[in-house]
Design a protein around this motif. Sequence first.
Motif, PDB file in Angstrom:
ATOM      1  N   TRP A 424       0.828  -1.207   0.000  1.00  0.00           N
ATOM      2  CA  TRP A 424       0.000   0.000   0.000  1.00  0.00           C
ATOM      3  C   TRP A 424       0.865   1.261   0.000  1.00  0.00           C
ATOM      4  O   TRP A 424       0.555   2.230  -0.702  1.00  0.00           O
ATOM      5  CB  TRP A 424      -0.918   0.005   1.222  1.00  0.00           C
ATOM      6  N   ALA A 425       1.929   1.244   0.781  1.00  0.00           N
ATOM      7  CA  ALA A 425       2.815   2.409   0.829  1.00  0.00           C
ATOM      8  C   ALA A 425       3.452   2.669  -0.530  1.00  0.00           C
ATOM      9  O   ALA A 425       3.583   3.821  -0.964  1.00  0.00           O
ATOM     10  CB  ALA A 425       3.887   2.206   1.900  1.00  0.00           C
ATOM     11  N   ALA A 426       3.845   1.587  -1.203  1.00  0.00           N
ATOM     12  CA  ALA A 426       4.476   1.734  -2.518  1.00  0.00           C
ATOM     13  C   ALA A 426       3.490   2.262  -3.548  1.00  0.00           C
ATOM     14  O   ALA A 426       3.795   3.184  -4.312  1.00  0.00           O
ATOM     15  CB  ALA A 426       5.043   0.392  -2.964  1.00  0.00           C
ATOM     16  N   VAL A 427       2.302   1.681  -3.573  1.00  0.00           N
ATOM     17  CA  VAL A 427       1.280   2.094  -4.540  1.00  0.00           C
ATOM     18  C   VAL A 427       0.862   3.544  -4.308  1.00  0.00           C
ATOM     19  O   VAL A 427       0.537   4.274  -5.253  1.00  0.00           O
ATOM     20  CB  VAL A 427       0.056   1.158  -4.460  1.00  0.00           C
ATOM     21  N   ALA A 450       6.211  -4.307  -4.736  1.00  0.00           N
ATOM     22  CA  ALA A 450       5.326  -3.360  -5.418  1.00  0.00           C
ATOM     23  C   ALA A 450       6.124  -2.242  -6.082  1.00  0.00           C
ATOM     24  O   ALA A 450       5.574  -1.195  -6.427  1.00  0.00           O
ATOM     25  CB  ALA A 450       4.308  -2.786  -4.447  1.00  0.00           C
ATOM     26  N   ARG A 451       7.419  -2.470  -6.241  1.00  0.00           N
ATOM     27  CA  ARG A 451       8.315  -1.608  -7.020  1.00  0.00           C
ATOM     28  C   ARG A 451       8.643  -0.284  -6.347  1.00  0.00           C
ATOM     29  O   ARG A 451       8.873   0.723  -7.006  1.00  0.00           O
ATOM     30  CB  ARG A 451       7.750  -1.363  -8.422  1.00  0.00           C
ATOM     31  N   ASP A 456      14.636   3.879  -0.798  1.00  0.00           N
ATOM     32  CA  ASP A 456      13.661   4.659  -0.035  1.00  0.00           C
ATOM     33  C   ASP A 456      13.038   3.843   1.093  1.00  0.00           C
ATOM     34  O   ASP A 456      12.093   4.300   1.750  1.00  0.00           O
ATOM     35  CB  ASP A 456      12.549   5.160  -0.970  1.00  0.00           C
ATOM     36  N   ILE A 457      13.558   2.624   1.304  1.00  0.00           N
ATOM     37  CA  ILE A 457      13.059   1.754   2.368  1.00  0.00           C
ATOM     38  C   ILE A 457      14.145   1.595   3.422  1.00  0.00           C
ATOM     39  O   ILE A 457      15.275   1.237   3.111  1.00  0.00           O
ATOM     40  CB  ILE A 457      12.677   0.366   1.815  1.00  0.00           C
ATOM     41  N   PHE A 458      13.790   1.881   4.666  1.00  0.00           N
ATOM     42  CA  PHE A 458      14.768   1.798   5.760  1.00  0.00           C
ATOM     43  C   PHE A 458      14.180   0.954   6.874  1.00  0.00           C
ATOM     44  O   PHE A 458      13.044   1.177   7.311  1.00  0.00           O
ATOM     45  CB  PHE A 458      15.092   3.201   6.271  1.00  0.00           C
ATOM     46  N   THR A 459      14.913  -0.028   7.348  1.00  0.00           N
ATOM     47  CA  THR A 459      14.492  -0.804   8.510  1.00  0.00           C
ATOM     48  C   THR A 459      15.528  -0.647   9.619  1.00  0.00           C
ATOM     49  O   THR A 459      16.727  -0.554   9.356  1.00  0.00           O
ATOM     50  CB  THR A 459      14.338  -2.305   8.177  1.00  0.00           C
TER      51      THR A 459
END
Length: 506
Positions: A424-427, A450-451, A456-459
């Motif tokens: 959902w965040a990606a879309v 979801a591409r 841009d993704i940090f854990t």
Amino acid sequence: MNPLTWPLPLEGGEEKGFKASATHNGQRTMDNVHPIPWTIDEILKATGGELLCGDKPRAFEKVSIDSRDISAGDLFVAIVGEVHDGHLFANEVVGKGVGGLVVAKDKANELPISDWQSRQIACVAVSDTQQALGDLAAFHRSRTEVAVVAITGSNGKTTTRQMTAEVVAQKFNTLSTIGNYNNQIGVPLTLLRLAPEHTWAVIELGTSSPGEIARLAQICMPDIGVITNIGPAHLEGLGSLDGVMREKGQLIDHLKTGGRAVLNADDRRVLKIADRIKKEVLLYGLTKNAAIRANTVQTKVGGISFNLDLPRESLTVDLKVPGQFMVMNALAAAAVGHLLELSAAEIKSGLEKFKPAWGRMNIFQTANGIHIIDDTYNANPDSMQAAITTLNALRANNRGVFVAGDMLELGARTEPLHKQVGAWAAVANIDKLMITGEFADAVAAGAADARMNRQDIFTGSRDEILDALKNSLRPGDWVLIKGSRGARMDIIVEGLRKWAGVKPEA
């Protein structure tokens, strides 16, 4: 400092100690409330307990389970909790002047009953003190002339309860649930505060396992039952969406004779409940078959507005809270107001007085123009999706950052539902996704699948995310922070407040 006798368990097994306040969102404050006293005979009748010692003519002003906050005229119920056992504090409250206790039969031999007998302390023994607390509340509710609105649902029940209480309080002296007192301890404690001055009570019912709603409804005996929606919350205990539907539907099954149901016309599972019951139903929603409807919904600075269509009147409502999903909560509250024959103006006034509770879509702005959305009180898949949609609406052309924590109690569907949040965040084209918790990798995988750009993704840990935010946020950014209560995402919010020099609202 004395430890809390019973750390009130929040819905979903999470725990936090609460201290009741005389004022809160949705409740009129009445300075001259007169508690209804309890006699020993009434306590025995309510609980079916056995009087171990004491004098029957004695009476008590109110019921308490908290050894720290108790008065000499109170009746102390020794609740056995997951953390603390109230029986360990029984002698302490006697030392404070308390003259009556309700204890468990299997704990009685551990207590100084003979000493209490000599001091004329009244002690009632019951099989289960938690059950007895509910029985006392049910007895108390039945001896008042107060009518009850009970509200449940997978999402929005706390906000709906607050809005409903604000609406009802426009015309009636209203008692409402404080904080998240929505379980088998909290609901009785709320009902036990009923006084002759009250006309209506608005009570929130929560659940995490089968049978809880039925028990709570039996205790509060609702005149009106509201179901906000059916969604994937507490699947670990309720098993499936159909299990959630069956559990929530118990509220309607246990309405008083002549009771009325207020149901969400836009939720197909809620409509299934409506189809099978033989009670008066009032539907609310955005669809044409709803009697209480909203249209022309618009997001504005600092809130949202919509046209409220009642059966005989329409008018515009301006909510001081963001998120189009808030409209459904407002419609439920408006439906209750309509049943109570409030005017359209009174319903509008109540809705527009509503302010969100702590951790529920609270927005604050830093001095350099960064907006922080604090939605950390709780989370499940549906509320995550709604929050992402709200972030997108509010940020407009600015950067949107989503800081996500774990969603708890999802059972076997935990990993796929966390992956769905990432998708959902990606879309939604969120610019930055920061994730912490046991299921952070699942959220990240869902976003990547979801591409979403992996850069841009940090854990990381909460502290690592907080440091990353401090080093990367810039004027105009909108940051949404959300997770289940047990994920403690509020720590990140407080860290940002301190960093930005923003004090929490009183």
